[in-house]
Design a protein around this motif. Structure first.
Motif, PDB file in Angstrom:
ATOM      1  N   LYS A   1       0.827  -1.204   0.000  1.00  0.00           N
ATOM      2  CA  LYS A   1       0.000   0.000   0.000  1.00  0.00           C
ATOM      3  C   LYS A   1       0.863   1.258   0.000  1.00  0.00           C
ATOM      4  CE  LYS A   1      -3.914  -2.161   2.351  1.00  0.00           C
ATOM      5  NZ  LYS A   1      -4.777  -2.160   3.560  1.00  0.00           N
ATOM      6  N   GLU A   2       1.988   1.197   0.725  1.00  0.00           N
ATOM      7  CA  GLU A   2       2.859   2.368   0.762  1.00  0.00           C
ATOM      8  C   GLU A   2       3.631   2.483  -0.544  1.00  0.00           C
ATOM      9  OE1 GLU A   2       5.087  -1.067   2.702  1.00  0.00           O
ATOM     10  OE2 GLU A   2       3.059  -0.211   2.748  1.00  0.00           O
ATOM     11  N   GLU A   3       4.299   3.580  -0.719  1.00  0.00           N
ATOM     12  CA  GLU A   3       5.064   3.827  -1.937  1.00  0.00           C
ATOM     13  C   GLU A   3       6.150   2.769  -2.099  1.00  0.00           C
ATOM     14  OE1 GLU A   3       7.862   7.334  -3.923  1.00  0.00           O
ATOM     15  OE2 GLU A   3       6.747   7.696  -2.062  1.00  0.00           O
ATOM     16  N   VAL A   4       6.259   2.261  -3.310  1.00  0.00           N
ATOM     17  CA  VAL A   4       7.231   1.208  -3.573  1.00  0.00           C
ATOM     18  C   VAL A   4       8.650   1.770  -3.464  1.00  0.00           C
ATOM     19  CG1 VAL A   4       8.063  -0.467  -5.264  1.00  0.00           C
ATOM     20  CG2 VAL A   4       5.613   0.037  -5.097  1.00  0.00           C
ATOM     21  N   LYS A   5       9.483   1.085  -2.688  1.00  0.00           N
ATOM     22  CA  LYS A   5      10.871   1.506  -2.557  1.00  0.00           C
ATOM     23  C   LYS A   5      11.658   1.053  -3.777  1.00  0.00           C
ATOM     24  CE  LYS A   5      10.835   1.247   2.500  1.00  0.00           C
ATOM     25  NZ  LYS A   5      11.459   0.618   3.688  1.00  0.00           N
ATOM     26  N   LYS A   6      12.729   1.774  -4.043  1.00  0.00           N
ATOM     27  CA  LYS A   6      13.587   1.388  -5.156  1.00  0.00           C
ATOM     28  C   LYS A   6      14.236   0.045  -4.883  1.00  0.00           C
ATOM     29  CE  LYS A   6      14.902   5.746  -7.342  1.00  0.00           C
ATOM     30  NZ  LYS A   6      16.057   6.595  -7.758  1.00  0.00           N
ATOM     31  N   ILE A   7      14.364  -0.759  -5.929  1.00  0.00           N
ATOM     32  CA  ILE A   7      14.998  -2.061  -5.821  1.00  0.00           C
ATOM     33  C   ILE A   7      16.492  -1.887  -6.084  1.00  0.00           C
ATOM     34  CG2 ILE A   7      15.029  -4.411  -6.753  1.00  0.00           C
ATOM     35  CD1 ILE A   7      12.159  -3.617  -7.920  1.00  0.00           C
ATOM     36  N   PRO A   8      17.350  -2.332  -5.165  1.00  0.00           N
ATOM     37  CA  PRO A   8      18.790  -2.173  -5.392  1.00  0.00           C
ATOM     38  C   PRO A   8      19.230  -2.948  -6.643  1.00  0.00           C
ATOM     39  CG  PRO A   8      18.331  -2.778  -3.114  1.00  0.00           C
ATOM     40  CD  PRO A   8      17.059  -2.963  -3.874  1.00  0.00           C
ATOM     41  N   VAL A   9      19.782  -2.244  -7.596  1.00  0.00           N
ATOM     42  CA  VAL A   9      20.229  -2.862  -8.846  1.00  0.00           C
ATOM     43  C   VAL A   9      21.635  -2.356  -9.167  1.00  0.00           C
ATOM     44  CG1 VAL A   9      19.831  -3.050 -11.333  1.00  0.00           C
ATOM     45  CG2 VAL A   9      17.882  -3.077  -9.765  1.00  0.00           C
ATOM     46  N   THR A  10      22.479  -3.256  -9.621  1.00  0.00           N
ATOM     47  CA  THR A  10      23.790  -2.832 -10.117  1.00  0.00           C
ATOM     48  C   THR A  10      23.886  -3.168 -11.598  1.00  0.00           C
ATOM     49  OG1 THR A  10      24.810  -4.957  -9.535  1.00  0.00           O
ATOM     50  CG2 THR A  10      24.916  -3.189  -7.900  1.00  0.00           C
ATOM     51  N   VAL A  11      24.531  -2.294 -12.336  1.00  0.00           N
ATOM     52  CA  VAL A  11      24.770  -2.501 -13.765  1.00  0.00           C
ATOM     53  C   VAL A  11      26.224  -2.133 -14.043  1.00  0.00           C
ATOM     54  CG1 VAL A  11      24.193  -1.795 -16.120  1.00  0.00           C
ATOM     55  CG2 VAL A  11      22.379  -1.986 -14.400  1.00  0.00           C
ATOM     56  N   TYR A  12      26.947  -3.038 -14.675  1.00  0.00           N
ATOM     57  CA  TYR A  12      28.314  -2.692 -15.051  1.00  0.00           C
ATOM     58  C   TYR A  12      28.511  -2.966 -16.534  1.00  0.00           C
ATOM     59  CZ  TYR A  12      29.462  -7.713 -14.692  1.00  0.00           C
ATOM     60  OH  TYR A  12      29.499  -9.076 -14.853  1.00  0.00           O
ATOM     61  N   ALA A  13      29.494  -2.279 -17.110  1.00  0.00           N
ATOM     62  CA  ALA A  13      29.738  -2.369 -18.552  1.00  0.00           C
ATOM     63  C   ALA A  13      30.952  -3.248 -18.833  1.00  0.00           C
ATOM     64  CB  ALA A  13      29.949  -0.981 -19.143  1.00  0.00           C
ATOM     65  N   GLU A  14      30.864  -4.014 -19.918  1.00  0.00           N
ATOM     66  CA  GLU A  14      31.975  -4.844 -20.380  1.00  0.00           C
ATOM     67  C   GLU A  14      32.186  -4.591 -21.865  1.00  0.00           C
ATOM     68  OE1 GLU A  14      31.226  -8.969 -19.813  1.00  0.00           O
ATOM     69  OE2 GLU A  14      31.507  -8.927 -17.654  1.00  0.00           O
ATOM     70  N   SER A  15      33.422  -4.425 -22.270  1.00  0.00           N
ATOM     71  CA  SER A  15      33.706  -4.315 -23.698  1.00  0.00           C
ATOM     72  C   SER A  15      33.557  -5.685 -24.349  1.00  0.00           C
ATOM     73  CB  SER A  15      35.120  -3.778 -23.922  1.00  0.00           C
ATOM     74  OG  SER A  15      36.073  -4.627 -23.308  1.00  0.00           O
ATOM     75  N   THR A  16      33.349  -5.715 -25.649  1.00  0.00           N
ATOM     76  CA  THR A  16      33.180  -6.959 -26.399  1.00  0.00           C
ATOM     77  C   THR A  16      34.171  -6.975 -27.563  1.00  0.00           C
ATOM     78  OG1 THR A  16      31.601  -6.199 -28.087  1.00  0.00           O
ATOM     79  CG2 THR A  16      30.698  -6.736 -25.908  1.00  0.00           C
ATOM     80  N   PRO A  17      34.344  -8.124 -28.216  1.00  0.00           N
ATOM     81  CA  PRO A  17      35.232  -8.158 -29.389  1.00  0.00           C
ATOM     82  C   PRO A  17      34.769  -7.261 -30.529  1.00  0.00           C
ATOM     83  CG  PRO A  17      34.831 -10.374 -28.562  1.00  0.00           C
ATOM     84  CD  PRO A  17      33.889  -9.465 -27.839  1.00  0.00           C
ATOM     85  N   ASN A  18      33.486  -6.909 -30.497  1.00  0.00           N
ATOM     86  CA  ASN A  18      32.945  -6.002 -31.517  1.00  0.00           C
ATOM     87  C   ASN A  18      33.089  -4.562 -31.029  1.00  0.00           C
ATOM     88  OD1 ASN A  18      31.432  -4.559 -33.366  1.00  0.00           O
ATOM     89  ND2 ASN A  18      29.818  -6.087 -33.517  1.00  0.00           N
ATOM     90  N   PRO A  19      33.913  -3.736 -31.661  1.00  0.00           N
ATOM     91  CA  PRO A  19      34.145  -2.371 -31.170  1.00  0.00           C
ATOM     92  C   PRO A  19      32.918  -1.479 -31.189  1.00  0.00           C
ATOM     93  CG  PRO A  19      35.131  -2.680 -33.344  1.00  0.00           C
ATOM     94  CD  PRO A  19      34.698  -4.037 -32.880  1.00  0.00           C
ATOM     95  N   THR A  20      31.876  -1.865 -31.918  1.00  0.00           N
ATOM     96  CA  THR A  20      30.664  -1.048 -31.958  1.00  0.00           C
ATOM     97  C   THR A  20      29.641  -1.495 -30.910  1.00  0.00           C
ATOM     98  OG1 THR A  20      29.524  -2.449 -33.594  1.00  0.00           O
ATOM     99  CG2 THR A  20      30.954  -0.694 -34.434  1.00  0.00           C
ATOM    100  N   VAL A  21      29.951  -2.534 -30.130  1.00  0.00           N
ATOM    101  CA  VAL A  21      28.995  -3.087 -29.162  1.00  0.00           C
ATOM    102  C   VAL A  21      29.588  -3.087 -27.755  1.00  0.00           C
ATOM    103  CG1 VAL A  21      27.674  -5.129 -28.469  1.00  0.00           C
ATOM    104  CG2 VAL A  21      27.869  -4.529 -30.896  1.00  0.00           C
ATOM    105  N   MET A  22      28.784  -2.633 -26.790  1.00  0.00           N
ATOM    106  CA  MET A  22      29.140  -2.686 -25.378  1.00  0.00           C
ATOM    107  C   MET A  22      28.099  -3.544 -24.659  1.00  0.00           C
ATOM    108  SD  MET A  22      31.416  -1.587 -23.116  1.00  0.00           S
ATOM    109  CE  MET A  22      32.151  -0.096 -23.814  1.00  0.00           C
ATOM    110  N   LYS A  23      28.570  -4.341 -23.720  1.00  0.00           N
ATOM    111  CA  LYS A  23      27.702  -5.232 -22.950  1.00  0.00           C
ATOM    112  C   LYS A  23      27.460  -4.632 -21.574  1.00  0.00           C
ATOM    113  CE  LYS A  23      27.674 -10.017 -21.150  1.00  0.00           C
ATOM    114  NZ  LYS A  23      28.478 -11.259 -21.051  1.00  0.00           N
ATOM    115  N   PHE A  24      26.173  -4.553 -21.167  1.00  0.00           N
ATOM    116  CA  PHE A  24      25.800  -4.015 -19.858  1.00  0.00           C
ATOM    117  C   PHE A  24      25.154  -5.141 -19.045  1.00  0.00           C
ATOM    118  CE2 PHE A  24      26.025  -0.506 -22.779  1.00  0.00           C
ATOM    119  CZ  PHE A  24      26.631   0.517 -22.056  1.00  0.00           C
ATOM    120  N   VAL A  25      25.780  -5.487 -17.938  1.00  0.00           N
ATOM    121  CA  VAL A  25      25.369  -6.644 -17.144  1.00  0.00           C
ATOM    122  C   VAL A  25      24.670  -6.188 -15.866  1.00  0.00           C
ATOM    123  CG1 VAL A  25      26.129  -8.789 -16.053  1.00  0.00           C
ATOM    124  CG2 VAL A  25      27.365  -7.894 -18.043  1.00  0.00           C
TER     125      VAL A  25
END
Length: 302
Positions: free
Chosen positions: A100-124
């Motif tokens: 019923k009360e306001e929903v609290k933010k869910i703790p989330v982490t996102v980190y970036a990883e480079s890939t063999p493709n220079p035009t693509v970045m991976k976000f985990v």
């Protein structure tokens, strides 16, 4: 009527069995209920506690896990429970009601990883995003994918690929990764923390993705060699390309030409090193493991 299915999965604890759904049951949250009183917010858990052998109920993202008392054996009751959960979900039952009360933010982490493709970045992410891979070539294809649609509003985002707990972005050359990676990472983290939808409906994904993912690999339509190829790709190749932010799908097998055609997605699509990967990696492995039956591997979009 929905088409939700439940898959029974044993766990390392003999008293606990997982019942996995082909949809998300919660938005990045998990719950543990010790008894029917604690389960006040979960009509599904309350229903399960009416079974006398249910000790605890866990609900998280796409599964329900049940711990039982020793008065029964799982082999005697798990199929009945699976059908009960399936029926509950397909009839539109509520898994967990919002607070019923306001929903609290869910703790989330996102980190970036480079890939063999220079035009693509991976976000985990530390949260599961989808249950099966989806690829979007443009904003029109992302009409039922709010996160991908939002990302396409960044002028440098060219394509979006989502699989399990990560998202791969292909960019236009108008920006460099060092200029935009932090902005994208923070945007995704805040988006997920707010509990917003990644996909609206798994049944309405772009046909270019859905057909490639589902139709070719239906075992009923495959010959024995094709089934072996799919098994090899799933066991040996997919984990490796997933670590680089990509995906590979079986397209077809020509017995006369001994030719295997595959579809490359995510970071693998258009990657300068994908040809080397196909020839030195995938083709070599299939030729070794299926001697005399496979001679060439080609990417239909490579």
């Amino acid at each position: 009527m929905k088409n939700i299915t439940i898959n029974i999965q044993p766990t390392t604890k003999p008293t606990i069995v997982k019942f996995e759904a082909n949809i998300f049951l919660t938005k990045h949250e998990s719950f543990e209920f010790q008894n029917i009183e604690e389960a006040g917010r979960s009509p599904l858990a309350q229903q399960l506690f009416h079974l006398p052998f249910v000790k605890k109920v866990y609900i998280a993202q796409n599964f329900v896990a049940i711990e039982k008392y020793n008065i029964v054996h799982w082999k005697d009751v798990q199929q009945e429970i699976s059908e009960q959960i399936e029926s509950f979900l397909n009839s539109g039952g509520t898994v967990v009601t919002p607070p019923k009360e306001e929903v609290k933010k869910i703790p989330v982490t996102v980190y970036a990883e480079s890939t063999p493709n220079p035009t693509v970045m991976k976000f985990v992410s530390n949260k599961k995003l989808v249950l099966q891979s989806v690829e979007f070539k443009n904003i029109d294809e992302a009409k039922n994918a709010p996160l991908a649609k939002a990302l396409f509003h960044f002028p440098f985002v060219k394509e979006v690929f989502i699989d399990e707990n990560y998202l791969s972005i292909m960019k236009f050359d108008i920006a460099e990764w060092e200029e935009i990676t932090q902005e994208l990472r923070e945007f995704m983290r805040e988006y997920l923390e707010q509990g917003k939808d990644v996909l609206l409906d798994d049944s309405e994904q772009p046909s270019s993705t859905k057909n490639k993912e589902e139709t070719p690999v239906k075992e009923i339509e495959l010959d024995d060699i094709s089934k072996e190829i799919v098994a090899i790709l799933d066991e040996y190749i997919k984990p490796a390309v997933a670590s680089d932010g990509g995906n590979i799908l079986f397209e077809s097998y020509d017995q006369d030409q001994k030719l295997v055609k595959v579809i490359l997605q995510g970071a693998c699509s258009g990657c300068p090193s994908s040809t080397i990967t196909l020839k030195n990696g995938i083709e070599t492995m299939l030729k070794d493991m299926l001697a005399g039956r496979v001679e060439r591997v080609e990417a239909v979009n490579g």
